[in-house]
Design an enzyme around this catalytic site. Structure first.
Site, mmCIF file in Angstrom:
data_model
loop_
_atom_site.group_PDB
_atom_site.id
_atom_site.type_symbol
_atom_site.label_atom_id
_atom_site.label_comp_id
_atom_site.label_asym_id
_atom_site.label_seq_id
_atom_site.Cartn_x
_atom_site.Cartn_y
_atom_site.Cartn_z
ATOM 1 C CB CYS A 9 -0.987 -0.157 1.292
ATOM 2 S SG CYS A 9 -2.347 1.414 0.878
ATOM 3 C CD GLU A 26 -2.430 -5.758 4.825
ATOM 4 O OE1 GLU A 26 -2.706 -4.402 5.302
ATOM 5 O OE2 GLU A 26 -1.744 -6.164 3.889
ATOM 6 C CG HIS A 66 -4.028 -3.313 2.166
ATOM 7 N ND1 HIS A 66 -3.442 -2.858 3.229
ATOM 8 C CD2 HIS A 66 -4.845 -2.151 1.785
ATOM 9 C CE1 HIS A 66 -3.335 -1.598 3.234
ATOM 10 N NE2 HIS A 66 -4.345 -1.051 2.530
#
Length: 208
Positions: free
Chosen positions: A84, A190, A188
């Protein structure tokens, strides 16, 4: 013996979610802002959420950290993943809240997403396709699929050969950049469930 990953701690909001995702795929993670730990790391991950200006200033405020990252990645050839705003910081400059210098590892500017269609919302938020380009040999790391995005600014790369993947949000936006041992992803991992965890797992074995 597991390789040591330095997860750069400079106050980024997504630090611990990235740490948890890396640990979930078996990584040995050192959350650190210590230049000596960074110089000794096998791999480096730079997270980031928020404004380019705040993240750049936070990173540069830690004495010797940028120099250690540069030494380990640019000279030592350690694999690097920016996530990001961590990806955006690779650029020459960011234009959010004025002009701020980036790391200049991949030439380009981070610019606001322009609304070309009233139906398109900014920020670009939610799940979207990741489509690979043919420009860089990073496709043993990156794969096509769907990932979670949340950003109002995008990476305008100076050299199209550094664009590794694209997404579409009222027009093409860069989803990933790459050169040599450096990869940055706008999305992202995650937050991207199986797709994102698979990317992080491949990063552990990536031999660029």
């Amino acid at each position: 013996m597991a390789e040591a990953i330095a997860l750069i701690d400079y106050g980024a909001g997504n630090l611990h979610s990235v740490e948890n995702a890396l640990k979930a795929v078996g990584a040995k993670v050192a959350v650190t802002a210590d230049p000596d730990v960074v110089r000794a790391a096998d791999r480096i991950v730079l997270p980031g959420v928020g404004s380019f200006k705040a993240c750049a200033e936070g990173l540069k405020s830690i004495d010797g950290l940028v120099e250690a990252m540069t030494e380990r990645v640019e000279i030592g050839g350690a694999p690097f993943l920016g996530i990001c705003v961590g990806m955006q910081l690779l650029a020459t400059r960011g234009l959010e809240h004025g002009e701020t210098k980036g790391l200049n590892w991949i030439a380009g500017a981070v610019e606001r997403i322009e609304k070309t269609d009233p139906a398109i919302k900014v920020p670009h938020m939610g799940w979207n396709d990741v489509a690979l380009t043919t420009h860089v040999p990073s496709h043993d790391l990156l794969e096509e699929g769907e990932a979670y995005f949340l950003h109002s600014y995008h990476f305008a790369a100076s050299d199209p050969h550094h664009i590794a993947a694209m997404t579409d949000h009222g027009g093409g936006l860069v989803a990933a950049v790459a050169r040599d041992t450096i990869v940055g992803v706008q999305f992202h991992p995650e937050k991207s469930q199986a797709y994102g965890l698979a990317l992080l797992e491949r990063f552990l074995d990536w031999r660029p």
